[in-house]
Write a protein that holds these residues in place. Structure first.
Motif, PDB file in Angstrom:
ATOM      1  N   GLY A 157      13.894  76.525  11.594  1.00  0.00           N
ATOM      2  CA  GLY A 157      13.745  75.183  11.800  1.00  0.00           C
ATOM      3  C   GLY A 157      12.663  74.969  10.304  1.00  0.00           C
ATOM      4  O   GLY A 157      12.428  74.519   8.961  1.00  0.00           O
ATOM      5  N   ARG A 158      11.232  73.806  11.376  1.00  0.00           N
ATOM      6  CA  ARG A 158      10.541  73.478  10.502  1.00  0.00           C
ATOM      7  C   ARG A 158       9.297  74.383  10.633  1.00  0.00           C
ATOM      8  O   ARG A 158       8.361  73.971   9.517  1.00  0.00           O
ATOM      9  N   LEU A 159       9.534  75.225  10.552  1.00  0.00           N
ATOM     10  CA  LEU A 159       8.060  76.404  10.745  1.00  0.00           C
ATOM     11  C   LEU A 159       8.109  77.157   9.491  1.00  0.00           C
ATOM     12  O   LEU A 159       9.290  77.885   9.686  1.00  0.00           O
ATOM     13  N   THR A 160       7.262  77.231   8.447  1.00  0.00           N
ATOM     14  CA  THR A 160       7.250  78.717   7.982  1.00  0.00           C
ATOM     15  C   THR A 160       6.091  79.606   8.540  1.00  0.00           C
ATOM     16  O   THR A 160       4.555  79.352   8.810  1.00  0.00           O
ATOM     17  N   ALA A 161       6.174  80.841   8.156  1.00  0.00           N
ATOM     18  CA  ALA A 161       6.068  81.345   8.824  1.00  0.00           C
ATOM     19  C   ALA A 161       4.560  82.472   7.636  1.00  0.00           C
ATOM     20  O   ALA A 161       4.876  82.337   6.806  1.00  0.00           O
ATOM     21  N   TRP A 209       2.261  85.321  14.978  1.00  0.00           N
ATOM     22  CA  TRP A 209       2.195  84.910  13.464  1.00  0.00           C
ATOM     23  C   TRP A 209       2.251  83.236  13.050  1.00  0.00           C
ATOM     24  O   TRP A 209       2.164  82.416  14.671  1.00  0.00           O
ATOM     25  N   ARG A 210       0.940  83.457  12.440  1.00  0.00           N
ATOM     26  CA  ARG A 210       0.835  81.486  12.329  1.00  0.00           C
ATOM     27  C   ARG A 210       0.982  80.968  11.105  1.00  0.00           C
ATOM     28  O   ARG A 210       1.825  82.135  10.358  1.00  0.00           O
ATOM     29  N   CYS A 211       1.933  79.894  12.248  1.00  0.00           N
ATOM     30  CA  CYS A 211       2.662  79.782  10.870  1.00  0.00           C
ATOM     31  C   CYS A 211       1.912  77.807  11.491  1.00  0.00           C
ATOM     32  O   CYS A 211       1.459  76.958  11.681  1.00  0.00           O
ATOM     33  N   LEU A 212       3.190  76.664  10.216  1.00  0.00           N
ATOM     34  CA  LEU A 212       2.694  76.038   9.853  1.00  0.00           C
ATOM     35  C   LEU A 212       3.938  75.237   9.907  1.00  0.00           C
ATOM     36  O   LEU A 212       5.284  74.964   9.527  1.00  0.00           O
ATOM     37  N   CYS A 213       3.722  74.147  10.142  1.00  0.00           N
ATOM     38  CA  CYS A 213       4.772  72.872  10.350  1.00  0.00           C
ATOM     39  C   CYS A 213       5.283  72.037   9.645  1.00  0.00           C
ATOM     40  O   CYS A 213       4.142  71.888   9.304  1.00  0.00           O
ATOM     41  N   ASP A 214       6.362  71.923   9.344  1.00  0.00           N
ATOM     42  CA  ASP A 214       6.493  70.578   8.106  1.00  0.00           C
ATOM     43  C   ASP A 214       5.604  69.201   8.874  1.00  0.00           C
ATOM     44  O   ASP A 214       5.528  68.615   7.793  1.00  0.00           O
ATOM     45  N   CYS A 215       5.678  68.460   9.912  1.00  0.00           N
ATOM     46  CA  CYS A 215       4.051  68.132  10.264  1.00  0.00           C
ATOM     47  C   CYS A 215       3.556  68.069   9.908  1.00  0.00           C
ATOM     48  O   CYS A 215       2.920  67.368   9.737  1.00  0.00           O
ATOM     49  N   VAL A 240      11.850  79.166  18.733  1.00  0.00           N
ATOM     50  CA  VAL A 240      11.419  78.320  18.928  1.00  0.00           C
ATOM     51  C   VAL A 240      11.407  77.839  17.286  1.00  0.00           C
ATOM     52  O   VAL A 240      12.234  78.252  16.325  1.00  0.00           O
ATOM     53  N   ARG A 241      12.282  75.822  16.906  1.00  0.00           N
ATOM     54  CA  ARG A 241      11.938  75.476  15.791  1.00  0.00           C
ATOM     55  C   ARG A 241      11.124  74.459  14.956  1.00  0.00           C
ATOM     56  O   ARG A 241      11.195  74.383  14.079  1.00  0.00           O
ATOM     57  N   SER A 242      10.103  74.784  16.178  1.00  0.00           N
ATOM     58  CA  SER A 242       8.903  73.690  15.365  1.00  0.00           C
ATOM     59  C   SER A 242       7.473  73.893  16.074  1.00  0.00           C
ATOM     60  O   SER A 242       7.357  74.529  17.676  1.00  0.00           O
ATOM     61  N   CYS A 243       6.710  72.516  16.317  1.00  0.00           N
ATOM     62  CA  CYS A 243       5.584  72.897  16.681  1.00  0.00           C
ATOM     63  C   CYS A 243       5.085  71.986  17.994  1.00  0.00           C
ATOM     64  O   CYS A 243       4.340  71.730  18.928  1.00  0.00           O
ATOM     65  N   GLY A 244       6.505  71.749  18.456  1.00  0.00           N
ATOM     66  CA  GLY A 244       6.730  70.570  19.538  1.00  0.00           C
ATOM     67  C   GLY A 244       7.253  69.265  18.589  1.00  0.00           C
ATOM     68  O   GLY A 244       7.180  68.740  19.661  1.00  0.00           O
TER      69      GLY A 244
END
Length: 216
Positions: free
Chosen positions: A77-81, A95-101, A117-121
């Motif tokens: 989704g919007r998350l990069t592991a 995993w620590r992930c970084l959202c596109d936002c 889950v596809r985003s940080c919220g």
């Protein structure tokens, strides 16, 4: 003659070396052990004899890391592991992930892989705002859904919406319509104020009738 299966100091079981007997707990015998990794651990004797425990826990962690799927750099989704952590959620690596936002968040591998889950919220918040725009309609500053629902306000203490007791003991009835507060009068009794409020709500009923008629 030594008892059968009796454990002895210096004995090696898996990665564990038995050092000395530890205090008994609730009738169970324990041993102070030293793991090959250098960690000291207190292990129940029955687990040592059965072979259930062969290390301080490092063996299990190593096996888990070898079987762990590498998600680094993958997009969900919007998350990069970004990288795995030492934490686990129901056995799944977190995993620590970084959202596109731009926000950082932590998600289990299972949640990422299965699309839970596809985003940080932020995605849910955007959808919520979108739903709000389609679910709530304002006409001349009046919320249609609020009038149609007419739920009792949590701040109301009198027991009826739009009716409250003044400091002098009188009862005031009022209502809001098109961004204006309409005073429906002050009365000696609660029942009179409620009746005035119900009569005043005729303006709401007329408003809704016209609104729904125009939508058809």
């Amino acid at each position: 003659m030594a008892k059968k299966n009796r454990l002895m100091p210096g004995q090696k079981i898996g990665r564990l070396t038995l050092v000395s007997e530890a205090p008994t707990k609730k009738g169970h015998r324990y041993w102070n052990c030293l793991c090959d990794c250098g960690t000291e651990a207190v292990i129940e004797e029955s687990h040592l004899k059965s072979g259930h425990t062969k290390s301080c826990g490092c063996l299990v962690r190593e096996r888990g890391s070898k079987s762990m799927v590498n998600l680094a750099g993958r997009h969900f989704g919007r998350l990069t592991a970004v990288e795995p952590t030492a934490s686990r959620n129901r056995g799944s690596v977190v995993w620590r992930c970084l959202c596109d936002c731009g926000c950082e968040t932590f998600c289990s591998a299972d949640a990422l892989v299965h699309g839970n889950v596809r985003s940080c919220g932020c995605l849910q918040e955007e959808q919520r705002k979108k739903n709000m725009k389609t679910a709530i309609h304002f006409v001349d500053g009046t919320c249609v859904e609020k009038i149609a629902c007419q739920k009792e306000s949590a701040a109301n203490t009198s027991g009826h919406r739009g009716v409250y007791c003044r400091e002098n003991g009188k009862w005031r009835a009022s209502m809001e319509f098109q961004r204006k507060r309409i005073n429906l009068g002050t009365y000696d009794t609660f029942e009179e104020a409620v009746a005035a409020r119900l009569n005043g709500e005729e303006i709401y009923r007329n408003f809704l009738t016209e609104y729904y008629a125009n939508k058809q």
